[in-house]
Enzyme design. Structure first.
Site, PDB file in Angstrom:
ATOM      1  N   ARG A 120       0.817  -1.212   0.000  1.00 50.05           N
ATOM      2  CA  ARG A 120       0.000   0.000   0.000  1.00 50.05           C
ATOM      3  C   ARG A 120       0.853   1.264   0.000  1.00 50.05           C
ATOM      4  O   ARG A 120       0.341   2.362  -0.195  1.00 50.05           O
ATOM      5  CB  ARG A 120      -0.926  -0.021   1.213  1.00 50.05           C
ATOM      6  CG  ARG A 120      -1.892  -1.183   1.148  1.00 50.05           C
ATOM      7  CD  ARG A 120      -2.468  -1.500   2.524  1.00 50.05           C
ATOM      8  NE  ARG A 120      -3.644  -0.719   2.835  1.00 50.05           N
ATOM      9  CZ  ARG A 120      -4.183  -0.661   4.055  1.00 50.05           C
ATOM     10  NH1 ARG A 120      -3.634  -1.316   5.051  1.00 50.05           N
ATOM     11  NH2 ARG A 120      -5.251   0.054   4.285  1.00 50.05           N
ATOM     12  N   GLN A 126      -2.423   2.486  -5.071  1.00 47.11           N
ATOM     13  CA  GLN A 126      -3.571   3.012  -4.324  1.00 47.11           C
ATOM     14  C   GLN A 126      -4.929   2.705  -4.953  1.00 47.11           C
ATOM     15  O   GLN A 126      -5.867   2.376  -4.230  1.00 47.11           O
ATOM     16  CB  GLN A 126      -3.375   4.496  -4.043  1.00 47.11           C
ATOM     17  CG  GLN A 126      -2.274   4.649  -3.006  1.00 47.11           C
ATOM     18  CD  GLN A 126      -2.135   6.016  -2.408  1.00 47.11           C
ATOM     19  OE1 GLN A 126      -2.971   6.883  -2.596  1.00 47.11           O
ATOM     20  NE2 GLN A 126      -1.055   6.211  -1.686  1.00 47.11           N
ATOM     21  N   ASP A 129      -6.102  -0.697  -3.693  1.00 50.17           N
ATOM     22  CA  ASP A 129      -6.048  -0.944  -2.246  1.00 50.17           C
ATOM     23  C   ASP A 129      -7.424  -1.348  -1.701  1.00 50.17           C
ATOM     24  O   ASP A 129      -8.183  -0.524  -1.176  1.00 50.17           O
ATOM     25  CB  ASP A 129      -5.517   0.308  -1.543  1.00 50.17           C
ATOM     26  CG  ASP A 129      -5.297   0.096  -0.060  1.00 50.17           C
ATOM     27  OD1 ASP A 129      -5.644  -0.987   0.449  1.00 50.17           O
ATOM     28  OD2 ASP A 129      -4.794   1.028   0.596  1.00 50.17           O
ATOM     29  N   SER A 132      -8.233  -0.770   2.097  1.00 49.59           N
ATOM     30  CA  SER A 132      -8.733   0.562   2.448  1.00 49.59           C
ATOM     31  C   SER A 132     -10.183   0.746   2.014  1.00 49.59           C
ATOM     32  O   SER A 132     -10.999   1.273   2.768  1.00 49.59           O
ATOM     33  CB  SER A 132      -7.870   1.651   1.806  1.00 49.59           C
ATOM     34  OG  SER A 132      -6.637   1.747   2.473  1.00 49.59           O
ATOM     35  N   TYR A 227       1.856   0.497  10.201  1.00 48.41           N
ATOM     36  CA  TYR A 227       0.971  -0.287  11.048  1.00 48.41           C
ATOM     37  C   TYR A 227       1.442  -0.213  12.497  1.00 48.41           C
ATOM     38  O   TYR A 227       2.568   0.195  12.787  1.00 48.41           O
ATOM     39  CB  TYR A 227       0.975  -1.759  10.611  1.00 48.41           C
ATOM     40  CG  TYR A 227       0.329  -1.985   9.266  1.00 48.41           C
ATOM     41  CD1 TYR A 227      -1.053  -1.948   9.134  1.00 48.41           C
ATOM     42  CD2 TYR A 227       1.097  -2.245   8.144  1.00 48.41           C
ATOM     43  CE1 TYR A 227      -1.647  -2.148   7.908  1.00 48.41           C
ATOM     44  CE2 TYR A 227       0.512  -2.455   6.907  1.00 48.41           C
ATOM     45  CZ  TYR A 227      -0.867  -2.403   6.792  1.00 48.41           C
ATOM     46  OH  TYR A 227      -1.463  -2.611   5.588  1.00 48.41           O
TER      47      TYR A 227
HETATM   48  P1  NAD Z   1      -5.187  -1.610  10.583  1.00 47.88           P
HETATM   49  O1  NAD Z   1      -6.518  -2.074  10.086  1.00 47.88           O
HETATM   50  O2  NAD Z   1      -4.044  -2.538  10.518  1.00 47.88           O
HETATM   51  O3  NAD Z   1      -5.361  -1.138  12.112  1.00 47.88           O
HETATM   52  C1  NAD Z   1      -6.350  -0.231  12.512  1.00 47.88           C
HETATM   53  C2  NAD Z   1      -5.781   0.669  13.577  1.00 47.88           C
HETATM   54  O4  NAD Z   1      -5.635  -0.050  14.801  1.00 47.88           O
HETATM   55  C3  NAD Z   1      -4.379   1.229  13.265  1.00 47.88           C
HETATM   56  O5  NAD Z   1      -4.442   2.631  13.195  1.00 47.88           O
HETATM   57  C4  NAD Z   1      -3.527   0.721  14.406  1.00 47.88           C
HETATM   58  O6  NAD Z   1      -2.525   1.647  14.793  1.00 47.88           O
HETATM   59  C5  NAD Z   1      -4.552   0.525  15.496  1.00 47.88           C
HETATM   60  N1  NAD Z   1      -4.119  -0.351  16.598  1.00 47.88           N
HETATM   61  C6  NAD Z   1      -3.482  -1.542  16.544  1.00 47.88           C
HETATM   62  N2  NAD Z   1      -3.238  -2.018  17.776  1.00 47.88           N
HETATM   63  C7  NAD Z   1      -3.770  -1.123  18.635  1.00 47.88           C
HETATM   64  C8  NAD Z   1      -3.842  -1.058  20.061  1.00 47.88           C
HETATM   65  N3  NAD Z   1      -3.356  -2.018  20.835  1.00 47.88           N
HETATM   66  N4  NAD Z   1      -4.438   0.013  20.607  1.00 47.88           N
HETATM   67  C9  NAD Z   1      -4.953   1.000  19.831  1.00 47.88           C
HETATM   68  N5  NAD Z   1      -4.912   0.997  18.487  1.00 47.88           N
HETATM   69  C10 NAD Z   1      -4.328  -0.047  17.902  1.00 47.88           C
HETATM   70  O7  NAD Z   1      -4.755  -0.246   9.883  1.00 47.88           O
HETATM   71  P2  NAD Z   1      -5.224   0.370   8.491  1.00 47.88           P
HETATM   72  O8  NAD Z   1      -6.554   1.002   8.638  1.00 47.88           O
HETATM   73  O9  NAD Z   1      -5.072  -0.685   7.463  1.00 47.88           O
HETATM   74  O10 NAD Z   1      -4.210   1.534   8.215  1.00 47.88           O
HETATM   75  C11 NAD Z   1      -2.956   1.695   8.820  1.00 47.88           C
HETATM   76  C12 NAD Z   1      -2.442   3.090   8.468  1.00 47.88           C
HETATM   77  O11 NAD Z   1      -2.152   3.223   7.122  1.00 47.88           O
HETATM   78  C13 NAD Z   1      -3.379   4.222   8.776  1.00 47.88           C
HETATM   79  O12 NAD Z   1      -2.663   5.271   9.341  1.00 47.88           O
HETATM   80  C14 NAD Z   1      -3.910   4.637   7.443  1.00 47.88           C
HETATM   81  O13 NAD Z   1      -4.340   5.982   7.438  1.00 47.88           O
HETATM   82  C15 NAD Z   1      -2.725   4.401   6.588  1.00 47.88           C
HETATM   83  N6  NAD Z   1      -3.087   4.171   5.170  1.00 47.88           N
HETATM   84  C16 NAD Z   1      -2.872   5.153   4.264  1.00 47.88           C
HETATM   85  C17 NAD Z   1      -3.192   4.941   2.927  1.00 47.88           C
HETATM   86  C18 NAD Z   1      -2.960   6.003   1.913  1.00 47.88           C
HETATM   87  O14 NAD Z   1      -2.630   7.092   2.240  1.00 47.88           O
HETATM   88  N7  NAD Z   1      -3.138   5.702   0.658  1.00 47.88           N
HETATM   89  C19 NAD Z   1      -3.698   3.733   2.520  1.00 47.88           C
HETATM   90  C20 NAD Z   1      -3.897   2.751   3.461  1.00 47.88           C
HETATM   91  C21 NAD Z   1      -3.597   2.979   4.798  1.00 47.88           C
END
Ligand code: NAD
Length: 405
Positions: A120, A126, A129, A132, A227
């Protein structure tokens, strides 16, 4: 090249890998599209709508014989048995948590590409993805579920019959799903707070309207590729204890926390649930048979605790919005397929970073760097003891599809 869409077979799955609009796009690129009869029913796309878009509606056996077979989830055992060497399969195959399927696909000589392994971090990935796109839908629906279960209003209402104070909503985990849950609850008028173990998410959470909560007992736990890392036992207990105080002050709690390849971390303990007021609601997006973010949550069910807190086991949310989820997924999978296609044929190149990230088996072998056959089974695998706490970070050396910014 014949590209097919099969009907999903997982219980309760209503999504479909291509919608008619995507069929038109693939036809324009010179691909023959076959659609299994009834594949679009759950997302309200009829066989006729696919035929009108230029697809051929076929039996399951014909669909499974195509050069490239598209799906949302995983192929069932019968589908794997029907596949032949040289065919390609694309879906959300979850190889980090389902090593048996990965091995079966390798043994079948199939080239398997897993949408959830797309790197990603690459800007060109993107549009592909799917993690997302589906998390966005899940976060939106989680907020709506919380609002509809809650027996009071989300917004501040001042009426002749009295004033309703706005609901206090807490979102735990502010990745893609969490941010969408914050935005949706905010648009419904709730006062929203949020917490994530990655402090860098603070600005994003605030930008969609949440007040960010910082815990003093747990430091930053940012892992690789954007992550979170899994917490150690001490961190986990400290986090649960400190969070409990915040949870008790909220009416609705929505949990979205995930650590890739592991069981979801437990954030809301039994004691935290006991401290909530009767009528409160907890929506656990991490609910799974391995246990979720919330003690006692049951996937697909709502459990009422003795003190009157409704715990919604909100698994499989994208499927509950199958039309929107399928439209987005279809764009993701079509973008990947077109990226892999040259002159109407699949032209795979594992020297390409994106393709190396997404191809998990080919030529009879498991080829993905994160899935070396000799490695230990992932902690979130089917053999994990669901009663055990989320495991510490040591040994979590898998190469994961890092998020891009
Ligand atoms: P994910 O589904 O793996 O996790 C969801 C959230 O749970 C994460 O923010 C993680 O930090 C949080 N988490 C994990 N353990 C935790 C705990 N013990 N206590 C509290 N929170 C906890 O994550 P995701 O939604 O797939 O995305 C990860 C990151 O990547 C995000 O910041 C997202 O904005 C970013 N992202 C950006 C893009 C982009 O800009 N194109 C695309 C995909 C993801």
């Amino acid at each position: 090249m014949k590209v097919s869409v099969v009907k999903e077979t997982a219980p309760g799955e209503r999504r479909v890998a291509l919608v008619p609009e995507a069929v038109v796009k693939l036809r324009t690129a010179g691909l023959d599209v076959l659609v299994e009869s009834g594949a679009g029913d759950g997302a309200w796309h009829t066989d006729d709508s696919y035929a009108d878009a230029g697809a051929t509606v076929v039996s399951r056996a014909e669909a499974l014989a195509a050069d490239v077979v598209l799906m949302v989830g995983k192929p069932d055992a019968a589908a794997v048995a029907a596949l032949r060497p040289g065919q390609a399969v694309i879906g959300l195959l979850a190889p980090l948590t389902d090593p048996d399927l990965t091995k079966a696909l390798a043994d079948a000589g199939v080239t398997a590409l897993s949408m959830d392994m797309i790197p990603r971090t690459l800007p060109r990935a993107q549009p592909m993805d799917a993690l997302s796109s589906q998390a966005n839908i899940a976060g939106y629906k989680a907020a709506l579920l919380g609002a509809s279960q809650y027996g009071r209003f989300f917004p501040l209402l001042i009426t002749a019959a009295g004033t309703a104070r706005p609901a206090k909503v807490l979102v735990l985990g502010t990745g893609v799903a969490g941010l969408q849950a914050i935005g949706t609850a905010k648009r419904l008028g709730a006062l929203v707070s949020a917490y994530d173990v990655r402090p860098e998410t603070r600005t994003e959470a605030e930008s969609v309207g949440a007040t960010f909560i910082e815990l003093t007992s747990v430091g930053a736990a940012s892992g690789e590729g954007g992550y979170a890392r899994a917490l150690t036992e001490d961190e986990r207990v400290a986090q649960q204890d400190e969070l409990a105080g915040h949870i008790a002050r909220h009416d609705v709690v929505i949990t979205t926390a995930q650590v890739p390849g592991r069981r979801p971390p437990l954030l809301v303990t039994e004691d935290a649930l006991k401290s909530m007021a009767p009528g409160s609601v907890v929506v656990d997006m991490g609910a799974s048979t391995l246990g979720g973010n919330v003690a006692g949550s049951v996937p697909g069910d709502t459990v009422l605790t003795e003190n009157g807190v409704a715990v919604i086991g909100a698994s499989g949310l994208p499927s509950t919005m199958a039309a929107a989820a399928s439209a987005m997924y279809a764009r993701n999978i079509s973008a990947l397929l077109l990226y892999l296609t040259k002159d109407g044929e699949l032209a795979l190149d594992r020297d390409d970073e994106l393709q190396a990230g997404v191809i998990i088996t080919t030529g009879g072998a498991i080829v993905h760097a994160a899935l070396a056959p000799a490695s230990d089974p992932p902690e979130a695998g089917p053999d994990t003891d669901p009663s055990s706490p989320d495991q510490p970070d040591e040994g979590a050396a898998r190469v994961l599809p890092g998020p891009a910014r």
